[in-house]
Design a protein around this motif. Structure first.
Motif, PDB file in Angstrom:
ATOM      1  N   TYR A  22       0.852  -1.185   0.000  1.00  0.00           N
ATOM      2  CA  TYR A  22       0.000   0.000   0.000  1.00  0.00           C
ATOM      3  C   TYR A  22       0.886   1.232   0.000  1.00  0.00           C
ATOM      4  CZ  TYR A  22      -3.974  -2.979   1.075  1.00  0.00           C
ATOM      5  OH  TYR A  22      -4.944  -3.942   0.994  1.00  0.00           O
ATOM      6  N   VAL A  23       0.324   2.354  -0.399  1.00  0.00           N
ATOM      7  CA  VAL A  23       1.008   3.642  -0.317  1.00  0.00           C
ATOM      8  C   VAL A  23       0.098   4.607   0.431  1.00  0.00           C
ATOM      9  CG1 VAL A  23       2.369   3.330  -2.427  1.00  0.00           C
ATOM     10  CG2 VAL A  23       0.123   4.431  -2.559  1.00  0.00           C
ATOM     11  N   ILE A  24       0.694   5.650   0.977  1.00  0.00           N
ATOM     12  CA  ILE A  24      -0.073   6.667   1.694  1.00  0.00           C
ATOM     13  C   ILE A  24       0.212   8.023   1.057  1.00  0.00           C
ATOM     14  CG2 ILE A  24       1.713   6.979   3.467  1.00  0.00           C
ATOM     15  CD1 ILE A  24      -0.629   7.416   5.479  1.00  0.00           C
ATOM     16  N   VAL A  25      -0.830   8.806   0.877  1.00  0.00           N
ATOM     17  CA  VAL A  25      -0.690  10.126   0.266  1.00  0.00           C
ATOM     18  C   VAL A  25       0.022  11.048   1.244  1.00  0.00           C
ATOM     19  CG1 VAL A  25      -1.919  12.122  -0.677  1.00  0.00           C
ATOM     20  CG2 VAL A  25      -2.760   9.804  -1.141  1.00  0.00           C
ATOM     21  N   THR A  26       1.079  11.732   0.763  1.00  0.00           N
ATOM     22  CA  THR A  26       1.894  12.587   1.624  1.00  0.00           C
ATOM     23  C   THR A  26       1.737  14.071   1.315  1.00  0.00           C
ATOM     24  OG1 THR A  26       3.763  12.308   0.125  1.00  0.00           O
ATOM     25  CG2 THR A  26       3.639  10.811   2.024  1.00  0.00           C
ATOM     26  N   VAL A  27       0.986  14.408   0.293  1.00  0.00           N
ATOM     27  CA  VAL A  27       0.752  15.804  -0.078  1.00  0.00           C
ATOM     28  C   VAL A  27      -0.703  16.158   0.250  1.00  0.00           C
ATOM     29  CG1 VAL A  27       2.534  15.800  -1.873  1.00  0.00           C
ATOM     30  CG2 VAL A  27       0.183  15.180  -2.470  1.00  0.00           C
ATOM     31  N   PRO A  28      -1.040  17.436   0.334  1.00  0.00           N
ATOM     32  CA  PRO A  28      -2.424  17.792   0.668  1.00  0.00           C
ATOM     33  C   PRO A  28      -3.468  17.169  -0.262  1.00  0.00           C
ATOM     34  CG  PRO A  28      -1.024  19.704   0.870  1.00  0.00           C
ATOM     35  CD  PRO A  28      -0.183  18.611   0.268  1.00  0.00           C
ATOM     36  N   LEU A  29      -3.165  17.084  -1.564  1.00  0.00           N
ATOM     37  CA  LEU A  29      -4.106  16.517  -2.517  1.00  0.00           C
ATOM     38  C   LEU A  29      -3.334  15.871  -3.672  1.00  0.00           C
ATOM     39  CD1 LEU A  29      -7.187  16.476  -2.429  1.00  0.00           C
ATOM     40  CD2 LEU A  29      -7.191  18.450  -3.942  1.00  0.00           C
ATOM     41  N   ALA A  30      -3.349  14.556  -3.750  1.00  0.00           N
ATOM     42  CA  ALA A  30      -2.661  13.830  -4.828  1.00  0.00           C
ATOM     43  C   ALA A  30      -3.613  13.653  -6.001  1.00  0.00           C
ATOM     44  CB  ALA A  30      -2.192  12.464  -4.329  1.00  0.00           C
ATOM     45  N   GLU A  31      -3.084  13.827  -7.199  1.00  0.00           N
ATOM     46  CA  GLU A  31      -3.885  13.674  -8.415  1.00  0.00           C
ATOM     47  C   GLU A  31      -3.617  12.314  -9.037  1.00  0.00           C
ATOM     48  OE1 GLU A  31      -2.264  17.124 -10.329  1.00  0.00           O
ATOM     49  OE2 GLU A  31      -3.985  18.347  -9.726  1.00  0.00           O
ATOM     50  N   VAL A  32      -4.690  11.585  -9.290  1.00  0.00           N
ATOM     51  CA  VAL A  32      -4.590  10.245  -9.849  1.00  0.00           C
ATOM     52  C   VAL A  32      -5.169  10.278 -11.262  1.00  0.00           C
ATOM     53  CG1 VAL A  32      -5.176   7.811  -9.541  1.00  0.00           C
ATOM     54  CG2 VAL A  32      -4.796   9.275  -7.534  1.00  0.00           C
ATOM     55  N   ALA A  76      -6.906  12.371  -4.201  1.00  0.00           N
ATOM     56  CA  ALA A  76      -6.891  11.723  -2.886  1.00  0.00           C
ATOM     57  C   ALA A  76      -6.262  12.668  -1.871  1.00  0.00           C
ATOM     58  CB  ALA A  76      -6.120  10.411  -2.949  1.00  0.00           C
ATOM     59  N   GLN A  77      -6.920  12.802  -0.730  1.00  0.00           N
ATOM     60  CA  GLN A  77      -6.429  13.685   0.321  1.00  0.00           C
ATOM     61  C   GLN A  77      -5.249  13.071   1.064  1.00  0.00           C
ATOM     62  OE1 GLN A  77      -9.752  14.675   2.817  1.00  0.00           O
ATOM     63  NE2 GLN A  77     -10.579  16.120   1.326  1.00  0.00           N
ATOM     64  N   GLN A  78      -4.496  13.939   1.729  1.00  0.00           N
ATOM     65  CA  GLN A  78      -3.350  13.513   2.518  1.00  0.00           C
ATOM     66  C   GLN A  78      -3.762  12.444   3.530  1.00  0.00           C
ATOM     67  OE1 GLN A  78      -1.315  16.789   4.351  1.00  0.00           O
ATOM     68  NE2 GLN A  78       0.554  15.611   4.592  1.00  0.00           N
ATOM     69  N   ASN A  79      -2.898  11.447   3.696  1.00  0.00           N
ATOM     70  CA  ASN A  79      -3.052  10.313   4.616  1.00  0.00           C
ATOM     71  C   ASN A  79      -4.028   9.246   4.139  1.00  0.00           C
ATOM     72  OD1 ASN A  79      -1.132  11.284   6.457  1.00  0.00           O
ATOM     73  ND2 ASN A  79      -2.657  12.624   7.371  1.00  0.00           N
ATOM     74  N   VAL A  80      -4.578   9.385   2.927  1.00  0.00           N
ATOM     75  CA  VAL A  80      -5.394   8.306   2.372  1.00  0.00           C
ATOM     76  C   VAL A  80      -4.456   7.178   1.976  1.00  0.00           C
ATOM     77  CG1 VAL A  80      -6.816   7.611   0.400  1.00  0.00           C
ATOM     78  CG2 VAL A  80      -7.309   9.740   1.601  1.00  0.00           C
ATOM     79  N   ILE A  81      -4.833   5.958   2.325  1.00  0.00           N
ATOM     80  CA  ILE A  81      -4.032   4.779   1.999  1.00  0.00           C
ATOM     81  C   ILE A  81      -4.655   4.100   0.789  1.00  0.00           C
ATOM     82  CG2 ILE A  81      -3.292   2.498   2.804  1.00  0.00           C
ATOM     83  CD1 ILE A  81      -3.286   3.706   5.659  1.00  0.00           C
ATOM     84  N   ARG A 138       0.831   2.742 -10.098  1.00  0.00           N
ATOM     85  CA  ARG A 138      -0.591   2.454 -10.291  1.00  0.00           C
ATOM     86  C   ARG A 138      -1.194   2.058  -8.948  1.00  0.00           C
ATOM     87  NH1 ARG A 138      -3.441  -2.351 -13.007  1.00  0.00           N
ATOM     88  NH2 ARG A 138      -5.532  -1.509 -13.315  1.00  0.00           N
ATOM     89  N   VAL A 139      -2.328   2.684  -8.611  1.00  0.00           N
ATOM     90  CA  VAL A 139      -2.949   2.484  -7.297  1.00  0.00           C
ATOM     91  C   VAL A 139      -4.449   2.246  -7.429  1.00  0.00           C
ATOM     92  CG1 VAL A 139      -1.240   3.894  -6.070  1.00  0.00           C
ATOM     93  CG2 VAL A 139      -3.304   4.980  -6.994  1.00  0.00           C
ATOM     94  N   ARG A 140      -5.022   1.717  -6.331  1.00  0.00           N
ATOM     95  CA  ARG A 140      -6.478   1.564  -6.229  1.00  0.00           C
ATOM     96  C   ARG A 140      -6.926   2.221  -4.922  1.00  0.00           C
ATOM     97  NH1 ARG A 140      -8.516  -3.381  -8.103  1.00  0.00           N
ATOM     98  NH2 ARG A 140      -6.852  -4.380  -6.931  1.00  0.00           N
ATOM     99  N   HIS A 141      -7.858   3.149  -5.047  1.00  0.00           N
ATOM    100  CA  HIS A 141      -8.441   3.832  -3.899  1.00  0.00           C
ATOM    101  C   HIS A 141      -9.343   2.843  -3.154  1.00  0.00           C
ATOM    102  CE1 HIS A 141     -11.017   6.680  -1.717  1.00  0.00           C
ATOM    103  NE2 HIS A 141     -10.031   7.545  -1.856  1.00  0.00           N
ATOM    104  N   PRO A 142      -9.565   3.015  -1.850  1.00  0.00           N
ATOM    105  CA  PRO A 142     -10.459   2.101  -1.108  1.00  0.00           C
ATOM    106  C   PRO A 142     -11.859   1.991  -1.706  1.00  0.00           C
ATOM    107  CG  PRO A 142      -9.224   3.446   0.434  1.00  0.00           C
ATOM    108  CD  PRO A 142      -8.911   3.974  -0.943  1.00  0.00           C
ATOM    109  N   ASP A 143     -12.310   3.022  -2.439  1.00  0.00           N
ATOM    110  CA  ASP A 143     -13.644   2.947  -3.054  1.00  0.00           C
ATOM    111  C   ASP A 143     -13.635   2.206  -4.392  1.00  0.00           C
ATOM    112  OD1 ASP A 143     -12.699   4.697  -5.007  1.00  0.00           O
ATOM    113  OD2 ASP A 143     -13.938   6.390  -4.383  1.00  0.00           O
ATOM    114  N   GLY A 144     -12.454   1.730  -4.828  1.00  0.00           N
ATOM    115  CA  GLY A 144     -12.362   0.924  -6.044  1.00  0.00           C
ATOM    116  C   GLY A 144     -11.796   1.635  -7.263  1.00  0.00           C
ATOM    117  N   GLN A 145     -11.757   2.956  -7.262  1.00  0.00           N
ATOM    118  CA  GLN A 145     -11.203   3.680  -8.411  1.00  0.00           C
ATOM    119  C   GLN A 145      -9.716   3.398  -8.535  1.00  0.00           C
ATOM    120  OE1 GLN A 145     -12.059   7.843  -8.080  1.00  0.00           O
ATOM    121  NE2 GLN A 145     -14.263   7.571  -8.190  1.00  0.00           N
ATOM    122  N   GLN A 146      -9.243   3.317  -9.802  1.00  0.00           N
ATOM    123  CA  GLN A 146      -7.841   3.018 -10.062  1.00  0.00           C
ATOM    124  C   GLN A 146      -7.237   4.081 -10.960  1.00  0.00           C
ATOM    125  OE1 GLN A 146      -7.110  -0.919 -11.571  1.00  0.00           O
ATOM    126  NE2 GLN A 146      -8.849  -1.775 -10.475  1.00  0.00           N
ATOM    127  N   GLY A 147      -5.923   4.198 -10.883  1.00  0.00           N
ATOM    128  CA  GLY A 147      -5.220   5.122 -11.754  1.00  0.00           C
ATOM    129  C   GLY A 147      -3.757   5.215 -11.386  1.00  0.00           C
TER     130      GLY A 147
END
Length: 161
Positions: free
Chosen positions: A100-110, A124-129, A142-151
């Motif tokens: 897993y990765v964690i977002v380290t910036v205020p708002l990451a663009e996927v 994705a907001q900061q601290n989202v895994i 390449r990542v998958r958000h907990p809600d299922g979106q990928q990018g």
């Protein structure tokens, strides 16, 4: 490390002179392997300790899927570093090789592809895994958000690659 090796060379110039560079290479390569070995927390709540013992001081509780970097492994315990640089000990049994990765910036663009000119899928907001789906390549992962979106997100916006 360098100071120790120089001291050894000065003290034992003939007997260790040829061995020390090999020893140093082994030490650095073993450290480099651990420094880039990432895991995630596999329990809903994993206790982090200040030493490798259940009797040690409890520092904090880490939640499921938190990415961590293994620094040292010792008899069923792993010294880990989290995205903020905090060091702690955790029982090896609570770690998973699932990445897993964690977002380290205020708002990451996927993005849809590994290109800022492709469609923006979500932010994705900061601290989202997010689950790591593919290893980092050319500054993207390449990542998958907990809600299922990928990018694809730039590696400089997340930690755990």
């Amino acid at each position: 490390m360098k100071v120790v090796c120089v001291a050894l060379l000065k003290r034992f110039p003939h007997s260790l002179g040829r061995a020390v560079p090999g020893i140093v290479a082994l030490m650095f390569s073993a450290h480099a392997i651990a420094a880039f070995e990432f895991f995630s927390i596999n329990d809903n709540a994993a206790i982090m300790y200040d030493a490798p013992s259940l009797k040690a001081v409890k520092l904090y509780v880490a939640s499921r899927n938190l990415p961590v970097e293994a620094v040292v492994k010792v008899e069923g315990w792993v010294k880990i570093r989290d995205s903020e640089g905090t060091l702690a000990w955790v029982e090896e049994k609570v770690l998973s090789e699932q990445r897993y990765v964690i977002v380290t910036v205020p708002l990451a663009e996927v993005y849809h592809t590994a290109n800022v000119n492709s469609a923006l899928v979500f932010k994705a907001q900061q601290n989202v895994i997010m689950e790591l789906l593919e290893p980092a390549e050319n500054g993207w992962v390449r990542v998958r958000h907990p809600d299922g979106q990928q990018g694809y997100v730039r590696t400089n916006q997340v930690w755990g690659t």
